[in-house]
Scaffold this motif. Structure first.
Motif, PDB file in Angstrom:
ATOM      1  N   LEU A 227       0.820  -1.205   0.000  1.00 34.38           N
ATOM      2  CA  LEU A 227       0.000   0.000   0.000  1.00 34.38           C
ATOM      3  C   LEU A 227       0.857   1.259   0.000  1.00 34.38           C
ATOM      4  O   LEU A 227       0.491   2.274  -0.605  1.00 34.38           O
ATOM      5  N   GLN A 228       1.997   1.202   0.644  1.00 35.46           N
ATOM      6  CA  GLN A 228       2.860   2.382   0.720  1.00 35.46           C
ATOM      7  C   GLN A 228       3.633   2.596  -0.574  1.00 35.46           C
ATOM      8  O   GLN A 228       3.633   3.702  -1.134  1.00 35.46           O
ATOM      9  N   ALA A 231       0.769   1.533  -4.053  1.00 36.24           N
ATOM     10  CA  ALA A 231      -0.445   2.349  -4.138  1.00 36.24           C
ATOM     11  C   ALA A 231      -0.183   3.807  -3.782  1.00 36.24           C
ATOM     12  O   ALA A 231      -0.996   4.679  -4.096  1.00 36.24           O
ATOM     13  N   GLY A 232       0.944   4.072  -3.105  1.00 38.40           N
ATOM     14  CA  GLY A 232       1.319   5.452  -2.825  1.00 38.40           C
ATOM     15  C   GLY A 232       0.682   6.074  -1.603  1.00 38.40           C
ATOM     16  O   GLY A 232       0.688   7.301  -1.447  1.00 38.40           O
ATOM     17  N   PHE A 233       0.143   5.265  -0.692  1.00 35.47           N
ATOM     18  CA  PHE A 233      -0.462   5.823   0.515  1.00 35.47           C
ATOM     19  C   PHE A 233       0.621   6.252   1.503  1.00 35.47           C
ATOM     20  O   PHE A 233       1.647   5.587   1.647  1.00 35.47           O
ATOM     21  N   GLN A 287      -1.159   0.082  -8.394  1.00 37.36           N
ATOM     22  CA  GLN A 287      -0.746   1.492  -8.421  1.00 37.36           C
ATOM     23  C   GLN A 287      -1.938   2.441  -8.411  1.00 37.36           C
ATOM     24  O   GLN A 287      -1.758   3.656  -8.281  1.00 37.36           O
ATOM     25  N   PRO A 289      -4.866   3.694  -6.262  1.00 42.16           N
ATOM     26  CA  PRO A 289      -5.248   3.617  -4.844  1.00 42.16           C
ATOM     27  C   PRO A 289      -6.655   3.070  -4.602  1.00 42.16           C
ATOM     28  O   PRO A 289      -6.848   2.232  -3.718  1.00 42.16           O
ATOM     29  N   ALA A 292      -6.742  -0.637  -5.242  1.00 44.31           N
ATOM     30  CA  ALA A 292      -5.974  -1.337  -4.205  1.00 44.31           C
ATOM     31  C   ALA A 292      -6.797  -1.492  -2.929  1.00 44.31           C
ATOM     32  O   ALA A 292      -6.836  -2.572  -2.332  1.00 44.31           O
ATOM     33  N   VAL A 293      -7.460  -0.423  -2.522  1.00 43.92           N
ATOM     34  CA  VAL A 293      -8.257  -0.477  -1.289  1.00 43.92           C
ATOM     35  C   VAL A 293      -9.446  -1.408  -1.455  1.00 43.92           C
ATOM     36  O   VAL A 293      -9.744  -2.240  -0.579  1.00 43.92           O
TER      37      VAL A 293
END
Length: 382
Positions: A227-228, A231-233, A287, A289, A292-293
């Motif tokens: 996720l980090q 996905a860039g969170f 990638q 978000p 991904a969630v």
């Protein structure tokens, strides 16, 4: 549902909180025990291995005990293990404490599932198992954050003291509330009880559970870096996303438990199939978000939440006894170990998407294995 069943769920909550507490306390424990973070990580693996191996051994040793007496002894072992963990002056003592608590946890879950099933009619076993297994989901969703918070406030040793206090409270409540006669004791010899494991179909069904849980944990174990980094969170947001995942697993277990007894195979095939599809989508569009969630939440809804249906299926083949339930939980724990370890190897070789593809592959294989008996059942009904 008897309040005793809900009490067993609280007991499992304490067990699972102890299992995962180390994950949230790694830096503090590493400093306190003067070891590396990776060495502290091995304590999580040791706990799981102790559940897989020590749980069945304890179940065999307690085979002729009354099930309530077995529960009380296992509470005592678990309490002692956490007291030792809170006091541990060095890594070796901590490792011994984790081995004791892991073995006690494995056997306790097997006995708890058996006792819960003995309290209700056969058609309600899936519901009863689902309530007991909610302790596992709540331990994952809330126990880990709570343990991490306690460690941050009062030090990592306070976390194990807190778990010990909760264990003592639940043990006393169990002594008072759970009927002494529930489940009784085994009337057959240990050798007779072990003959059920000669059935290759039982091993096949339990291996399917290993695949289902292994697929879910291959992905879940690495959600934070995925996720980090993909996905860039922001790292500060991820605990909230994982909390959402935990809440969804609670909901999913509640839904599955209501249909597990009557529609066992359809629930398993549909749920595991959806999990495979969600993991594929997660791997392809990690990638993005929003995708991904959503994929993560679907995996939470239909991944580890298959526990009640898996248990009902295993009991349909091997019976509802303690040995079968404990062996099944060992196979489930083995899935956790295999999935997380294989996911880590996959990351080293192919990158962060590898655990998602691996999880999807394990879930898809489980579906393929279950399709044939499902179709055979449909054919007989028609």
């Amino acid at each position: 549902m008897s309040r005793s069943i809900y009490l067993l769920a609280v007991g499992i909550f304490a067990l699972v909180t102890s299992e995962f507490a180390v994950s949230g306390l790694m830096p503090q424990m590493a400093a306190g025990l003067d070891v590396s973070v990776s060495q502290v990580g091995y304590l999580v693996t040791l706990f799981s291995l102790a559940m897989s191996v020590g749980g069945p051994i304890l179940a065999i040793l307690l085979y002729r005990w009354r099930q309530k007496s077995a529960l009380m002894l296992l509470f005592a072992l678990f309490l002692v293990g956490n007291v030792i963990a809170a006091w541990a002056p060095n890594y070796a003592v901590m490792a011994a404490a984790r081995a004791v608590t892991g073995a006690a946890s494995g056997a306790f879950m097997g006995v708890a599932v058996t006792v819960a099933g003995a309290m209700v009619a056969e058609h309600l076993r899936g519901r009863a198992v689902g309530i007991v297994m909610q302790g596992l989901m709540l331990g994952t969703a809330f126990g880990l954050p709570l343990a991490t918070w306690m460690g941050g406030q009062w030090g990592w040793r306070a976390t194990f003291i807190g778990i010990g206090v909760l264990t003592l409270i639940v043990a006393v409540a169990t002594l008072i509330i759970v009927p002494a006669s529930v489940g009784g004791r085994a009337t057959e010899s240990l050798l007779t009880g072990l003959t059920v494991f000669r059935n290759p179909r039982l091993w096949g069904v339990m291996a399917t559970s290993t695949l289902i849980i292994g697929g879910a944990f291959a992905a879940f174990s690495y959600f934070t870096p995925i996720l980090q980094e993909l996905a860039g969170f922001d790292l500060s947001i991820i605990p909230l996303l994982l909390l959402g995942y935990g809440l969804v697993t609670v909901l999913g277990t509640e839904i599955v438990s209501r249909f597990a007894s009557r529609y066992t195979l359809p629930v398993l095939v549909i749920g595991t199939g959806l999990s495979a599809l969600a993991l594929v989508a997660f791997a392809i569009w990690a990638q993005v978000p929003a995708v991904a969630v959503m994929a993560m939440l679907v995996v939470g809804l239909v991944g580890v939440t298959m526990n009640p249906a898996m248990t009902v299926r295993v009991q349909g083949v091997g019976g509802p006894g303690v040995l079968v339930n404990t062996a099944h939980l060992s196979m489930i724990t083995l899935g956790v170990v295999i999935g997380s370890a294989a996911g880590g190897l996959g990351i080293d070789a192919f990158g962060l998407r590898a655990p998602l593809w691996l999880g999807a592959g394990m879930a898809a294989l489980a579906v393929l294995v279950m399709i044939r008996p499902l179709l055979a059942t449909k054919s007989r009904q028609s």
